[in-house]
Design a protein around this motif. Structure first.
Motif, mmCIF file in Angstrom:
data_model
loop_
_atom_site.group_PDB
_atom_site.id
_atom_site.type_symbol
_atom_site.label_atom_id
_atom_site.label_comp_id
_atom_site.label_asym_id
_atom_site.label_seq_id
_atom_site.Cartn_x
_atom_site.Cartn_y
_atom_site.Cartn_z
ATOM 1 N N ASP A 42 0.750 -1.120 -0.048
ATOM 2 C CA ASP A 42 0.029 -0.034 0.108
ATOM 3 C C ASP A 42 1.033 1.224 -0.006
ATOM 4 O OD1 ASP A 42 -1.948 1.911 0.170
ATOM 5 O OD2 ASP A 42 -2.653 1.345 2.307
ATOM 6 N N MET A 43 0.729 1.823 -1.055
ATOM 7 C CA MET A 43 1.906 3.044 -1.272
ATOM 8 C C MET A 43 0.945 4.349 -1.131
ATOM 9 S SD MET A 43 4.812 2.937 -1.630
ATOM 10 C CE MET A 43 5.833 1.704 -1.510
ATOM 11 N N MET A 44 -0.484 4.259 -0.810
ATOM 12 C CA MET A 44 -1.368 5.384 -0.367
ATOM 13 C C MET A 44 -1.589 5.661 0.918
ATOM 14 S SD MET A 44 -2.872 7.008 -2.934
ATOM 15 C CE MET A 44 -4.402 7.470 -2.501
ATOM 16 N N SER A 45 -1.646 4.686 1.739
ATOM 17 C CA SER A 45 -1.986 4.707 3.295
ATOM 18 C C SER A 45 -3.231 5.774 3.453
ATOM 19 C CB SER A 45 -0.881 5.585 4.017
ATOM 20 O OG SER A 45 0.374 4.853 3.921
ATOM 21 N N ALA A 46 -4.362 5.676 2.548
ATOM 22 C CA ALA A 46 -5.282 6.498 2.561
ATOM 23 C C ALA A 46 -5.328 7.790 2.649
ATOM 24 C CB ALA A 46 -6.409 5.818 3.665
ATOM 25 N N ALA A 374 3.105 7.403 -0.865
ATOM 26 C CA ALA A 374 3.016 7.712 1.113
ATOM 27 C C ALA A 374 2.498 6.486 1.613
ATOM 28 C CB ALA A 374 1.996 8.860 1.104
ATOM 29 N N PRO A 375 3.481 5.689 1.779
ATOM 30 C CA PRO A 375 3.216 4.351 2.339
ATOM 31 C C PRO A 375 3.163 4.542 3.881
ATOM 32 C CG PRO A 375 5.575 4.462 1.947
ATOM 33 C CD PRO A 375 5.009 5.713 1.380
ATOM 34 N N PRO A 376 2.639 3.260 4.652
ATOM 35 C CA PRO A 376 2.740 3.611 6.000
ATOM 36 C C PRO A 376 4.225 3.760 6.408
ATOM 37 C CG PRO A 376 1.357 1.761 5.270
ATOM 38 C CD PRO A 376 2.032 2.163 4.117
#
Length: 406
Positions: A42-46, A374-376
């Motif tokens: 996950d490279m968005m991290s919501a 913008a990953p965790p």
């Protein structure tokens, strides 16, 4: 063959989003899994809401324990969880008071209300004449009042008439701010780094100069740190890269630990005390469940040194991205683990995101030209290497496609 889960959502839901064609069913750490069992990084991290990673065990434990005790009672009564949460965030940020809401847009609306009432009751601006200055290309949310200060045509089209009282100036232009200020100016609302606007970092010294101008003219400087705050850029708050202390800050997203919507407007006592009972509120804002998770998220951020980790991993990530060779790459920019990869307009960034999806990397573009990374904050070098390797393959495919068309 169409996915029935996707088709059902499209049939019964509003089409106000255009999700990538993947159905997520589980998350753990930096990974999420789809309904076929495929794993993705996950490279968005919501949009920075999942800074601690998906389903962090400690945060889930706090959620479960509090859910079994007390959840929602409204602010009509005191609870044992809100005070400790507000105290913790004020101690960490250096502000005197905080007002809890749920979403980032609500917190921005709260900041606008506080700034206007402060202008009338403290600064002495004539009733209903207060102005707020914002920057072109901003993203502060999607409510009617917030899009009233947007310069993005789609965010405004079909939603007028708009709330008056806003001035828009170029981002990163100190002289434009000084020229826009009048005796009616209540506040300057600014993102330390533009997130939705394309991961745009202002010139060095910009925020420091803006702080000095606002002080000189008795204008509140309010930083929107909903995406950039709480360690994302390698500092607790992104404005700390320039060693300033604005009059107020808006927090959200990561404040809820990737579990609940939690937001805050923080400011000094003189500004917050313009609110009296009945002026502003929220049935869910500051509820015990959100306060318990919010405090635990802050504690975890500090105890696990996620801020320092974001700085270190962000430097590593940017260095790896800058080693990539492709005529499609125009720029790599950002701070910490908020990174934008700008792509040449001749190849849609969304197509690259769809290709990354096939390689097990989830992210989205903004404005059709910038891919977000913008990953965790818990991501490792090895996981970054995996994502960069996938990106290298995707760019090679795209380069070949462009060459064939020439």
């Amino acid at each position: 063959m169409a996915n029935p889960v996707i088709e059902r959502e499209r049939l019964y839901g509003a089409h106000n989003y255009e999700p990538l064609p993947v159905v997520l069913t589980r998350g753990e750490g930096v990974y999420v899994w789809d309904d076929a069992g495929k794993r993705y990084i996950d490279m968005m991290s919501a949009y920075s809401a999942v800074s601690h990673g998906h389903c962090h065990p400690r945060l889930v434990k706090v959620l479960k324990e509090q859910a079994e005790q007390l959840n929602i009672v409204s602010r009509a009564f005191y609870t044992d969880k809100l005070g400790p949460f507000l105290e913790r965030v004020c101690e960490l940020t250096g502000f005197e008071k905080a007002l809890p809401m749920n979403t980032g847009a609500e917190a921005v609306e709260t900041a606008l209300k506080a700034a206007r009432k402060w202008a009338y009751s403290v600064k002495g601006v004539e009733a209903d004449q207060a102005e707020v200055i914002a920057c072109a290309g901003n993203f502060h949310g999607r409510t009617i009042t917030v899009v009233s200060m947007s310069t993005e045509p789609q965010y405004r089209a079909g939603f007028g008439p708009f709330t008056p009282g806003f001035k828009i100036i170029p981002y990163g232009d100190v002289s434009a701010l000084e020229n826009a200020i009048t005796p009616r100016t209540a506040a300057f609302l600014v993102e330390p780094i533009k997130g939705e606007g394309g991961i745009v970092v202002p010139p060095e010294g910009y925020l420091k100069a803006c702080e000095a101008i606002c002080r000189q003219h008795n204008v509140l400087m309010i930083c929107d740190e909903i995406q950039t705050g709480l360690g994302r850029t390698g500092k607790l708050l992104a404005y700390q890269h320039e060693a300033i202390q604005p009059d107020g800050v808006v927090l959200g997203k990561a404040l809820g630990g990737g579990i609940l919507p939690v937001s805050l407007f923080l400011t000094r006592r003189e500004v917050m005390d313009v609110f009296t009972p009945g002026d502003h509120g929220s049935t869910f804002g500051g509820n015990p469940l959100a306060a318990a998770v919010g405090k635990a998220a802050l504690d975890l951020l500090m105890e696990d040194q996620l801020i320092e980790r974001a700085a270190r991993m962000g430097d590593y990530f940017q260095a790896q991205l800058k080693r990539l060779v492709s005529p499609l790459i125009k720029d790599v920019r950002g701070k910490g683990l908020l990174i934008g990869l700008e792509i040449d307009e001749k190849y849609p960034a969304r197509i690259l995101c769809l290709k990354l999806l096939q390689h097990g990397v989830l992210t989205r573009d903004t404005h059709g030209t910038v891919i977000r990374f913008a990953p965790p904050l818990i991501i490792t070098e090895e996981q970054i290497d995996t994502a960069v390797s996938a990106l290298q393959k995707v760019l090679a495919e795209a380069d070949a496609e462009v060459k064939e068309k020439q």
